[in-house]
Scaffold this motif. Sequence first.
Motif, PDB file in Angstrom:
ATOM      1  N   GLY A 128     -12.797   0.777  -9.050  1.00  0.00           N
ATOM      2  CA  GLY A 128     -14.009   1.550  -8.848  1.00  0.00           C
ATOM      3  C   GLY A 128     -15.193   0.749  -8.340  1.00  0.00           C
ATOM      4  O   GLY A 128     -16.244   1.322  -8.060  1.00  0.00           O
ATOM      5  N   SER A 129     -15.046  -0.571  -8.211  1.00  0.00           N
ATOM      6  CA  SER A 129     -16.158  -1.408  -7.771  1.00  0.00           C
ATOM      7  C   SER A 129     -16.207  -1.494  -6.249  1.00  0.00           C
ATOM      8  O   SER A 129     -15.230  -1.203  -5.553  1.00  0.00           O
ATOM      9  N   SER A 130     -17.363  -1.912  -5.735  1.00  0.00           N
ATOM     10  CA  SER A 130     -17.529  -2.119  -4.302  1.00  0.00           C
ATOM     11  C   SER A 130     -18.390  -3.356  -4.082  1.00  0.00           C
ATOM     12  O   SER A 130     -19.277  -3.665  -4.884  1.00  0.00           O
ATOM     13  N   PHE A 131     -18.118  -4.066  -3.003  1.00  0.00           N
ATOM     14  CA  PHE A 131     -18.825  -5.306  -2.693  1.00  0.00           C
ATOM     15  C   PHE A 131     -19.256  -5.298  -1.224  1.00  0.00           C
ATOM     16  O   PHE A 131     -18.528  -4.811  -0.353  1.00  0.00           O
TER      17      PHE A 131
ATOM     18  N   VAL B 121     -18.870  -5.994   6.046  1.00  0.00           N
ATOM     19  CA  VAL B 121     -17.743  -5.203   5.534  1.00  0.00           C
ATOM     20  C   VAL B 121     -18.065  -4.701   4.131  1.00  0.00           C
ATOM     21  O   VAL B 121     -18.789  -5.355   3.370  1.00  0.00           O
ATOM     22  N   LEU B 122     -17.535  -3.523   3.791  1.00  0.00           N
ATOM     23  CA  LEU B 122     -17.575  -3.014   2.426  1.00  0.00           C
ATOM     24  C   LEU B 122     -16.181  -3.120   1.826  1.00  0.00           C
ATOM     25  O   LEU B 122     -15.204  -2.646   2.421  1.00  0.00           O
ATOM     26  N   LEU B 123     -16.095  -3.753   0.664  1.00  0.00           N
ATOM     27  CA  LEU B 123     -14.819  -3.947  -0.044  1.00  0.00           C
ATOM     28  C   LEU B 123     -14.792  -3.017  -1.254  1.00  0.00           C
ATOM     29  O   LEU B 123     -15.720  -3.025  -2.065  1.00  0.00           O
ATOM     30  N   ILE B 124     -13.753  -2.211  -1.386  1.00  0.00           N
ATOM     31  CA  ILE B 124     -13.666  -1.210  -2.443  1.00  0.00           C
ATOM     32  C   ILE B 124     -12.286  -1.271  -3.075  1.00  0.00           C
ATOM     33  O   ILE B 124     -11.278  -1.448  -2.380  1.00  0.00           O
ATOM     34  N   ARG B 125     -12.263  -1.102  -4.400  1.00  0.00           N
ATOM     35  CA  ARG B 125     -10.960  -1.036  -5.093  1.00  0.00           C
ATOM     36  C   ARG B 125     -10.790   0.345  -5.700  1.00  0.00           C
ATOM     37  O   ARG B 125     -11.649   0.843  -6.425  1.00  0.00           O
TER      38      ARG B 125
ATOM     39  N   LEU C 238      -4.839   6.517  -2.618  1.00  0.00           N
ATOM     40  CA  LEU C 238      -4.925   6.180  -1.205  1.00  0.00           C
ATOM     41  C   LEU C 238      -3.879   6.932  -0.393  1.00  0.00           C
ATOM     42  O   LEU C 238      -2.705   7.008  -0.791  1.00  0.00           O
ATOM     43  N   THR C 239      -4.311   7.489   0.723  1.00  0.00           N
ATOM     44  CA  THR C 239      -3.395   8.103   1.680  1.00  0.00           C
ATOM     45  C   THR C 239      -3.332   7.174   2.885  1.00  0.00           C
ATOM     46  O   THR C 239      -4.237   7.167   3.721  1.00  0.00           O
ATOM     47  N   GLU C 240      -2.266   6.381   2.971  1.00  0.00           N
ATOM     48  CA  GLU C 240      -2.202   5.338   3.991  1.00  0.00           C
ATOM     49  C   GLU C 240      -1.117   5.652   5.025  1.00  0.00           C
ATOM     50  O   GLU C 240      -0.019   6.120   4.679  1.00  0.00           O
TER      51      GLU C 240
ATOM     52  N   ASP D 238       1.908   2.393   9.272  1.00  0.00           N
ATOM     53  CA  ASP D 238       1.626   1.125   9.931  1.00  0.00           C
ATOM     54  C   ASP D 238       0.418   0.402   9.340  1.00  0.00           C
ATOM     55  O   ASP D 238       0.075  -0.701   9.762  1.00  0.00           O
ATOM     56  N   ARG D 239      -0.241   1.011   8.339  1.00  0.00           N
ATOM     57  CA  ARG D 239      -1.404   0.367   7.734  1.00  0.00           C
ATOM     58  C   ARG D 239      -1.245   0.116   6.232  1.00  0.00           C
ATOM     59  O   ARG D 239      -2.191  -0.305   5.582  1.00  0.00           O
ATOM     60  N   LYS D 240      -0.068   0.367   5.710  1.00  0.00           N
ATOM     61  CA  LYS D 240       0.121   0.157   4.273  1.00  0.00           C
ATOM     62  C   LYS D 240      -0.027  -1.304   3.882  1.00  0.00           C
ATOM     63  O   LYS D 240      -0.395  -1.620   2.749  1.00  0.00           O
ATOM     64  N   SER D 241       0.241  -2.198   4.804  1.00  0.00           N
ATOM     65  CA  SER D 241       0.114  -3.625   4.517  1.00  0.00           C
ATOM     66  C   SER D 241      -1.309  -4.135   4.703  1.00  0.00           C
ATOM     67  O   SER D 241      -1.578  -5.319   4.486  1.00  0.00           O
ATOM     68  N   TRP D 242      -2.246  -3.274   5.125  1.00  0.00           N
ATOM     69  CA  TRP D 242      -3.622  -3.697   5.365  1.00  0.00           C
ATOM     70  C   TRP D 242      -4.457  -3.755   4.079  1.00  0.00           C
ATOM     71  O   TRP D 242      -5.540  -4.309   4.079  1.00  0.00           O
ATOM     72  N   SER D 243      -3.968  -3.166   3.002  1.00  0.00           N
ATOM     73  CA  SER D 243      -4.681  -3.181   1.723  1.00  0.00           C
ATOM     74  C   SER D 243      -3.904  -4.038   0.732  1.00  0.00           C
ATOM     75  O   SER D 243      -2.748  -4.424   0.976  1.00  0.00           O
ATOM     76  N   TYR D 244      -4.555  -4.310  -0.412  1.00  0.00           N
ATOM     77  CA  TYR D 244      -3.881  -5.103  -1.444  1.00  0.00           C
ATOM     78  C   TYR D 244      -4.163  -4.479  -2.807  1.00  0.00           C
ATOM     79  O   TYR D 244      -5.301  -4.505  -3.302  1.00  0.00           O
ATOM     80  N   ASP D 245      -3.141  -3.892  -3.405  1.00  0.00           N
ATOM     81  CA  ASP D 245      -3.228  -3.331  -4.749  1.00  0.00           C
ATOM     82  C   ASP D 245      -4.445  -2.402  -4.899  1.00  0.00           C
ATOM     83  O   ASP D 245      -5.196  -2.477  -5.872  1.00  0.00           O
ATOM     84  N   GLY D 246      -4.638  -1.534  -3.918  1.00  0.00           N
ATOM     85  CA  GLY D 246      -5.750  -0.585  -3.981  1.00  0.00           C
ATOM     86  C   GLY D 246      -7.063  -1.110  -3.431  1.00  0.00           C
ATOM     87  O   GLY D 246      -8.046  -0.369  -3.387  1.00  0.00           O
ATOM     88  N   ILE D 247      -7.094  -2.376  -3.005  1.00  0.00           N
ATOM     89  CA  ILE D 247      -8.318  -2.954  -2.439  1.00  0.00           C
ATOM     90  C   ILE D 247      -8.300  -2.736  -0.930  1.00  0.00           C
ATOM     91  O   ILE D 247      -7.347  -3.130  -0.251  1.00  0.00           O
ATOM     92  N   VAL D 248      -9.345  -2.092  -0.409  1.00  0.00           N
ATOM     93  CA  VAL D 248      -9.445  -1.835   1.020  1.00  0.00           C
ATOM     94  C   VAL D 248     -10.784  -2.366   1.527  1.00  0.00           C
ATOM     95  O   VAL D 248     -11.765  -2.463   0.772  1.00  0.00           O
ATOM     96  N   ALA D 249     -10.813  -2.709   2.797  1.00  0.00           N
ATOM     97  CA  ALA D 249     -12.035  -3.243   3.410  1.00  0.00           C
ATOM     98  C   ALA D 249     -12.300  -2.483   4.706  1.00  0.00           C
ATOM     99  O   ALA D 249     -11.405  -2.372   5.557  1.00  0.00           O
ATOM    100  N   TYR D 250     -13.515  -1.965   4.846  1.00  0.00           N
ATOM    101  CA  TYR D 250     -13.901  -1.214   6.031  1.00  0.00           C
ATOM    102  C   TYR D 250     -15.219  -1.753   6.582  1.00  0.00           C
ATOM    103  O   TYR D 250     -16.064  -2.268   5.835  1.00  0.00           O
ATOM    104  N   SER D 251     -15.386  -1.598   7.880  1.00  0.00           N
ATOM    105  CA  SER D 251     -16.631  -2.025   8.513  1.00  0.00           C
ATOM    106  C   SER D 251     -17.809  -1.289   7.891  1.00  0.00           C
ATOM    107  O   SER D 251     -17.746  -0.094   7.599  1.00  0.00           O
ATOM    108  N   LYS D 252     -18.891  -2.031   7.700  1.00  0.00           N
ATOM    109  CA  LYS D 252     -20.103  -1.464   7.120  1.00  0.00           C
ATOM    110  C   LYS D 252     -20.992  -0.815   8.176  1.00  0.00           C
ATOM    111  O   LYS D 252     -22.005  -0.196   7.854  1.00  0.00           O
TER     112      LYS D 252
END
Length: 357
Positions: free
Chosen positions: A226-229, A252-256, A262-264, A267-281
Amino acid sequence: MAKDDNGAEHVTAADSPGAQLATSAASTAVVTRDSLVNPGFPPHRPRITDLDHKEERKAERTVYTLFYVSIVGSIFAIAAYMAFPIVAEDPGSVRLNNLFIGLGLTLALMAIGIGAVHWGKALMSDHEGVDERHPVRGTEPVRARAVEIFQQANEESGFGRRTLIRNSLIGALVVFPLPAVVLFRGLGPMDQDPVALLHETMWKKGVRLTMDPSGTPIRAADVTLGSSFHVIPEGLAEMGHGRLEEKAKAAVLLIRMDPNDLTEQEDRKSWSYDGIVAYSKICTHVGCPVALYEQQTHHLLCPCHQSQFDVENHCKVIFGPAKRALPQLPIAVDAEGYLIAQSDFTEPVGPSFWERA
Protein backbone atom coordinates in the motif's frame (compact mmCIF):
# COMPACT_ATOMS: atom_id res chain seq x y z
CA MET A 1 -70.75 60.98 9.23
CA ALA A 2 -70.86 62.59 12.69
CA LYS A 3 -73.61 63.47 15.22
CA ASP A 4 -73.92 66.65 17.23
CA ASP A 5 -75.19 66.99 20.82
CA ASN A 6 -78.83 67.02 19.62
CA GLY A 7 -78.40 63.77 17.64
CA ALA A 8 -78.36 65.37 14.20
CA GLU A 9 -76.13 63.74 11.58
CA HIS A 10 -73.66 65.84 9.57
CA VAL A 11 -71.58 64.84 6.57
CA THR A 12 -67.90 65.47 7.16
CA ALA A 13 -65.19 66.12 4.59
CA ALA A 14 -63.74 62.68 5.24
CA ASP A 15 -67.08 61.08 4.35
CA SER A 16 -67.41 62.81 0.99
CA PRO A 17 -66.92 60.65 -2.18
CA GLY A 18 -63.99 62.78 -3.23
CA ALA A 19 -62.27 62.25 0.09
CA GLN A 20 -62.85 58.47 -0.05
CA LEU A 21 -61.42 58.35 -3.57
CA ALA A 22 -58.43 60.40 -2.49
CA THR A 23 -57.86 58.11 0.48
CA SER A 24 -58.06 55.04 -1.72
CA ALA A 25 -55.78 56.59 -4.30
CA ALA A 26 -53.25 57.59 -1.66
CA SER A 27 -52.96 54.01 -0.46
CA THR A 28 -52.75 52.30 -3.84
CA ALA A 29 -51.39 54.85 -6.30
CA VAL A 30 -48.10 54.00 -8.11
CA VAL A 31 -46.04 56.81 -9.53
CA THR A 32 -45.04 55.73 -13.01
CA ARG A 33 -41.70 56.82 -14.36
CA ASP A 34 -41.39 58.29 -17.77
CA SER A 35 -40.13 55.62 -20.16
CA LEU A 36 -36.75 56.20 -21.72
CA VAL A 37 -36.81 57.41 -25.23
CA ASN A 38 -34.39 55.75 -27.58
CA PRO A 39 -32.11 58.60 -28.63
CA GLY A 40 -30.97 56.71 -31.71
CA PHE A 41 -27.56 57.12 -33.24
CA PRO A 42 -25.85 60.49 -33.44
CA PRO A 43 -25.54 62.00 -36.90
CA HIS A 44 -22.87 60.25 -38.89
CA ARG A 45 -19.69 62.29 -39.27
CA PRO A 46 -17.69 61.25 -42.32
CA ARG A 47 -13.95 60.94 -41.91
CA ILE A 48 -11.44 62.71 -44.09
CA THR A 49 -10.65 59.36 -45.73
CA ASP A 50 -14.33 59.07 -46.67
CA LEU A 51 -14.30 62.45 -48.38
CA ASP A 52 -10.83 62.59 -49.93
CA HIS A 53 -9.60 59.71 -52.09
CA LYS A 54 -6.00 60.90 -51.72
CA GLU A 55 -6.23 60.67 -47.96
CA GLU A 56 -7.71 57.21 -48.29
CA ARG A 57 -4.76 56.10 -50.41
CA LYS A 58 -2.37 57.71 -47.92
CA ALA A 59 -3.94 55.81 -45.03
CA GLU A 60 -3.77 52.57 -46.99
CA ARG A 61 -0.05 53.12 -47.67
CA THR A 62 0.52 53.81 -43.99
CA VAL A 63 -1.17 50.58 -42.95
CA TYR A 64 0.69 48.22 -45.27
CA THR A 65 3.97 50.04 -44.57
CA LEU A 66 3.50 49.31 -40.87
CA PHE A 67 2.90 45.65 -41.66
CA TYR A 68 6.11 45.56 -43.71
CA VAL A 69 7.91 47.23 -40.81
CA SER A 70 6.66 44.38 -38.60
CA ILE A 71 8.24 41.87 -40.98
CA VAL A 72 11.53 43.79 -40.77
CA GLY A 73 11.34 43.75 -36.96
CA SER A 74 10.84 39.98 -36.86
CA ILE A 75 13.79 39.40 -39.20
CA PHE A 76 15.89 41.83 -37.16
CA ALA A 77 15.15 39.84 -33.97
CA ILE A 78 16.35 36.63 -35.63
CA ALA A 79 19.48 38.36 -36.91
CA ALA A 80 20.17 39.86 -33.47
CA TYR A 81 19.94 36.42 -31.88
CA MET A 82 22.68 35.23 -34.19
CA ALA A 83 24.78 38.41 -34.20
CA PHE A 84 24.84 38.88 -30.42
CA PRO A 85 25.23 35.41 -28.88
CA ILE A 86 25.29 34.93 -25.12
CA VAL A 87 28.79 34.17 -23.80
CA ALA A 88 28.85 32.43 -20.42
CA GLU A 89 31.81 34.48 -19.13
CA ASP A 90 30.51 37.84 -20.39
CA PRO A 91 27.49 39.37 -18.60
CA GLY A 92 27.49 42.18 -21.14
CA SER A 93 26.62 39.74 -23.91
CA VAL A 94 23.37 38.93 -22.10
CA ARG A 95 22.41 42.61 -22.06
CA LEU A 96 23.18 43.07 -25.75
CA ASN A 97 21.34 39.88 -26.69
CA ASN A 98 18.22 40.85 -24.71
CA LEU A 99 18.35 44.46 -25.90
CA PHE A 100 18.46 43.86 -29.64
CA ILE A 101 16.12 40.86 -29.63
CA GLY A 102 13.68 42.87 -27.53
CA LEU A 103 13.88 45.82 -29.89
CA GLY A 104 13.15 43.59 -32.87
CA LEU A 105 10.20 41.86 -31.24
CA THR A 106 8.83 45.17 -29.95
CA LEU A 107 9.01 46.69 -33.42
CA ALA A 108 7.34 43.63 -34.95
CA LEU A 109 4.45 43.47 -32.50
CA MET A 110 3.95 47.23 -32.18
CA ALA A 111 3.83 47.72 -35.95
CA ILE A 112 1.14 45.04 -36.33
CA GLY A 113 -0.91 46.61 -33.54
CA ILE A 114 -0.63 50.19 -34.78
CA GLY A 115 -1.31 49.13 -38.36
CA ALA A 116 -4.43 47.16 -37.38
CA VAL A 117 -5.79 50.06 -35.29
CA HIS A 118 -5.13 52.62 -38.04
CA TRP A 119 -6.78 50.32 -40.57
CA GLY A 120 -9.89 50.11 -38.42
CA LYS A 121 -10.08 53.83 -37.66
CA ALA A 122 -9.24 55.23 -41.09
CA LEU A 123 -10.38 52.69 -43.67
CA MET A 124 -12.92 50.24 -42.34
CA SER A 125 -16.60 51.18 -42.40
CA ASP A 126 -17.54 53.18 -39.29
CA HIS A 127 -21.32 53.18 -39.63
CA GLU A 128 -23.02 52.25 -36.38
CA GLY A 129 -25.23 49.19 -36.25
CA VAL A 130 -27.32 47.13 -33.86
CA ASP A 131 -26.92 43.38 -33.51
CA GLU A 132 -29.76 41.68 -31.70
CA ARG A 133 -28.68 38.79 -29.50
CA HIS A 134 -30.62 35.54 -29.58
CA PRO A 135 -30.42 33.01 -26.73
CA VAL A 136 -31.08 29.97 -28.93
CA ARG A 137 -29.79 28.62 -32.20
CA GLY A 138 -31.03 30.66 -35.08
CA THR A 139 -33.21 29.38 -37.86
CA GLU A 140 -31.79 28.59 -41.25
CA PRO A 141 -32.74 31.99 -42.67
CA VAL A 142 -31.01 33.62 -39.69
CA ARG A 143 -27.89 31.53 -40.23
CA ALA A 144 -27.94 32.40 -43.93
CA ARG A 145 -28.18 36.04 -42.91
CA ALA A 146 -25.14 35.57 -40.68
CA VAL A 147 -23.15 34.43 -43.70
CA GLU A 148 -24.30 37.53 -45.51
CA ILE A 149 -23.14 39.66 -42.59
CA PHE A 150 -19.69 38.10 -42.74
CA GLN A 151 -19.56 38.82 -46.43
CA GLN A 152 -20.71 42.37 -45.78
CA ALA A 153 -18.00 42.77 -43.12
CA ASN A 154 -15.44 41.59 -45.65
CA GLU A 155 -16.65 44.20 -48.11
CA GLU A 156 -16.74 46.98 -45.51
CA SER A 157 -13.30 46.20 -44.10
CA GLY A 158 -11.82 45.87 -47.56
CA PHE A 159 -9.93 42.73 -46.52
CA GLY A 160 -10.63 41.00 -49.79
CA ARG A 161 -10.40 44.14 -51.89
CA ARG A 162 -7.33 45.87 -50.43
CA THR A 163 -4.79 43.27 -51.49
CA LEU A 164 -1.68 45.18 -50.38
CA ILE A 165 -2.98 45.55 -46.83
CA ARG A 166 -4.21 41.97 -46.71
CA ASN A 167 -1.01 40.44 -48.07
CA SER A 168 1.26 42.58 -45.92
CA LEU A 169 -0.76 41.66 -42.80
CA ILE A 170 -0.61 37.96 -43.65
CA GLY A 171 3.13 38.26 -44.25
CA ALA A 172 3.66 40.05 -40.93
CA LEU A 173 1.66 37.43 -39.02
CA VAL A 174 3.56 34.60 -40.72
CA VAL A 175 6.98 36.09 -40.03
CA PHE A 176 6.24 37.29 -36.48
CA PRO A 177 6.39 33.81 -34.79
CA LEU A 178 9.73 32.95 -36.41
CA PRO A 179 11.88 34.65 -33.72
CA ALA A 180 10.12 32.55 -31.09
CA VAL A 181 10.90 29.37 -33.06
CA VAL A 182 14.56 30.34 -33.29
CA LEU A 183 14.77 31.31 -29.59
CA PHE A 184 13.12 28.14 -28.34
CA ARG A 185 15.29 26.00 -30.60
CA GLY A 186 18.30 27.70 -29.05
CA LEU A 187 17.29 26.34 -25.64
CA GLY A 188 18.12 22.81 -26.80
CA PRO A 189 21.56 21.38 -27.58
CA MET A 190 22.73 22.63 -30.95
CA ASP A 191 24.88 19.59 -31.75
CA GLN A 192 22.24 16.93 -30.97
CA ASP A 193 18.72 16.07 -32.01
CA PRO A 194 16.38 17.13 -29.14
CA VAL A 195 13.70 14.65 -30.24
CA ALA A 196 16.15 11.76 -29.85
CA LEU A 197 17.18 13.06 -26.42
CA LEU A 198 13.59 13.07 -25.25
CA HIS A 199 13.29 9.40 -26.16
CA GLU A 200 16.03 8.51 -23.65
CA THR A 201 16.26 8.88 -19.86
CA MET A 202 18.87 8.00 -17.23
CA TRP A 203 17.26 4.63 -16.63
CA LYS A 204 19.46 1.80 -17.88
CA LYS A 205 19.81 -1.90 -17.10
CA GLY A 206 21.05 -2.33 -13.54
CA VAL A 207 20.49 1.29 -12.40
CA ARG A 208 19.15 1.29 -8.85
CA LEU A 209 15.92 2.98 -7.85
CA THR A 210 16.63 5.66 -5.21
CA MET A 211 14.55 7.94 -3.02
CA ASP A 212 13.77 11.45 -4.25
CA PRO A 213 15.53 13.71 -3.33
CA SER A 214 18.02 11.97 -1.03
CA GLY A 215 19.24 9.40 -3.57
CA THR A 216 19.06 6.53 -1.03
CA PRO A 217 18.75 3.10 -2.71
CA ILE A 218 15.48 1.25 -2.06
CA ARG A 219 15.32 -2.35 -0.87
CA ALA A 220 12.35 -4.36 -2.02
CA ALA A 221 11.80 -5.55 1.55
CA ASP A 222 11.34 -1.93 2.71
CA VAL A 223 8.43 -1.28 0.33
CA THR A 224 5.38 -2.14 2.41
CA LEU A 225 1.98 -3.09 1.00
CA GLY A 226 0.00 0.00 0.00
CA SER A 227 2.99 2.36 0.14
CA SER A 228 4.25 4.65 -2.62
CA PHE A 229 7.60 6.34 -3.18
CA HIS A 230 8.86 9.16 -5.37
CA VAL A 231 11.85 7.68 -7.15
CA ILE A 232 14.81 8.92 -9.20
CA PRO A 233 17.60 6.93 -10.86
CA GLU A 234 20.85 6.35 -8.99
CA GLY A 235 23.34 9.17 -9.56
CA LEU A 236 20.77 11.84 -10.35
CA ALA A 237 20.94 13.41 -6.87
CA GLU A 238 24.69 14.03 -7.28
CA MET A 239 24.40 15.59 -10.74
CA GLY A 240 25.16 19.26 -11.28
CA HIS A 241 24.43 20.70 -14.71
CA GLY A 242 21.34 19.24 -16.36
CA ARG A 243 19.98 17.58 -13.22
CA LEU A 244 16.51 19.13 -13.46
CA GLU A 245 16.24 18.28 -17.17
CA GLU A 246 17.04 14.64 -16.48
CA LYS A 247 14.71 14.49 -13.50
CA ALA A 248 11.87 15.89 -15.63
CA LYS A 249 12.17 12.79 -17.83
CA ALA A 250 13.16 10.09 -15.34
CA ALA A 251 10.94 10.75 -12.28
CA VAL A 252 9.05 7.62 -11.25
CA LEU A 253 6.34 6.58 -8.78
CA LEU A 254 6.95 3.24 -7.04
CA ILE A 255 3.89 1.47 -5.61
CA ARG A 256 3.37 -1.88 -3.90
CA MET A 257 0.04 -3.65 -4.23
CA ASP A 258 -1.33 -7.10 -3.57
CA PRO A 259 -0.09 -9.13 -6.58
CA ASN A 260 -3.58 -10.61 -6.88
CA ASP A 261 -4.97 -7.11 -7.60
CA LEU A 262 -2.70 -6.55 -10.59
CA THR A 263 -3.99 -7.21 -14.09
CA GLU A 264 -0.80 -7.71 -16.08
CA GLN A 265 -0.28 -8.45 -19.74
CA GLU A 266 1.66 -11.61 -20.50
CA ASP A 267 4.61 -9.72 -21.95
CA ARG A 268 4.80 -7.43 -18.89
CA LYS A 269 4.46 -9.87 -16.01
CA SER A 270 8.22 -9.80 -15.53
CA TRP A 271 8.25 -5.98 -15.28
CA SER A 272 7.03 -5.99 -11.66
CA TYR A 273 8.39 -7.65 -8.53
CA ASP A 274 6.08 -9.20 -5.93
CA GLY A 275 3.40 -6.56 -6.47
CA ILE A 276 5.87 -3.67 -6.77
CA VAL A 277 5.34 -1.61 -9.93
CA ALA A 278 7.03 1.54 -11.20
CA TYR A 279 5.41 4.08 -13.53
CA SER A 280 6.52 7.39 -14.96
CA LYS A 281 5.54 10.33 -12.79
CA ILE A 282 5.11 12.60 -15.82
CA CYS A 283 1.51 12.93 -16.98
CA THR A 284 0.89 12.04 -20.62
CA HIS A 285 -1.41 15.04 -21.01
CA VAL A 286 0.92 18.07 -20.76
CA GLY A 287 3.72 16.77 -18.53
CA CYS A 288 2.48 17.70 -15.04
CA PRO A 289 3.62 15.55 -12.08
CA VAL A 290 1.22 12.72 -11.27
CA ALA A 291 1.77 12.81 -7.52
CA LEU A 292 -1.45 11.72 -5.79
CA TYR A 293 -2.02 8.02 -5.07
CA GLU A 294 -5.39 6.79 -3.81
CA GLN A 295 -4.51 3.69 -1.80
CA GLN A 296 -8.02 2.24 -1.62
CA THR A 297 -8.90 2.57 -5.31
CA HIS A 298 -5.33 2.14 -6.64
CA HIS A 299 -5.76 5.26 -8.79
CA LEU A 300 -3.13 7.86 -9.62
CA LEU A 301 -4.39 11.43 -9.95
CA CYS A 302 -2.82 14.33 -11.78
CA PRO A 303 -3.77 17.38 -9.66
CA CYS A 304 -3.32 19.83 -12.54
CA HIS A 305 -6.00 18.68 -15.00
CA GLN A 306 -7.59 15.77 -13.10
CA SER A 307 -6.46 12.89 -15.29
CA GLN A 308 -6.75 9.55 -13.45
CA PHE A 309 -4.81 6.36 -14.12
CA ASP A 310 -5.60 2.81 -12.96
CA VAL A 311 -2.49 1.26 -11.39
CA GLU A 312 -4.17 -2.15 -11.35
CA ASN A 313 -4.35 -2.16 -15.14
CA HIS A 314 -1.03 -0.76 -16.40
CA CYS A 315 -1.97 2.83 -15.45
CA LYS A 316 -4.48 3.15 -18.25
CA VAL A 317 -6.47 6.38 -18.38
CA ILE A 318 -9.88 6.13 -16.70
CA PHE A 319 -10.73 9.85 -16.53
CA GLY A 320 -9.52 13.22 -17.73
CA PRO A 321 -7.85 14.72 -20.79
CA ALA A 322 -4.84 12.36 -20.95
CA LYS A 323 -5.03 9.99 -23.92
CA ARG A 324 -2.20 7.56 -23.15
CA ALA A 325 -1.32 5.30 -20.21
CA LEU A 326 1.66 6.18 -18.04
CA PRO A 327 4.79 4.39 -19.31
CA GLN A 328 5.89 1.52 -17.08
CA LEU A 329 9.50 1.09 -15.97
CA PRO A 330 10.55 -2.58 -15.95
CA ILE A 331 12.10 -3.37 -12.55
CA ALA A 332 13.84 -6.30 -10.82
CA VAL A 333 15.91 -6.97 -7.69
CA ASP A 334 19.71 -7.29 -7.62
CA ALA A 335 21.76 -9.70 -5.52
CA GLU A 336 21.72 -7.33 -2.53
CA GLY A 337 17.95 -6.96 -2.55
CA TYR A 338 17.86 -3.47 -4.04
CA LEU A 339 15.35 -2.56 -6.71
CA ILE A 340 16.93 -1.96 -10.11
CA ALA A 341 15.72 -1.10 -13.60
CA GLN A 342 15.72 -3.79 -16.26
CA SER A 343 15.99 -1.16 -19.01
CA ASP A 344 14.91 2.32 -19.96
CA PHE A 345 11.24 3.06 -20.66
CA THR A 346 10.10 1.27 -23.79
CA GLU A 347 8.00 4.25 -24.90
CA PRO A 348 8.36 8.05 -24.64
CA VAL A 349 7.49 9.61 -21.30
CA GLY A 350 5.27 12.63 -20.83
CA PRO A 351 3.10 14.31 -23.47
CA SER A 352 3.39 13.03 -27.00
CA PHE A 353 3.09 16.23 -29.06
CA TRP A 354 6.85 16.77 -29.24
CA GLU A 355 7.55 13.43 -30.92
CA ARG A 356 5.21 14.31 -33.80
CA ALA A 357 7.51 17.12 -34.97
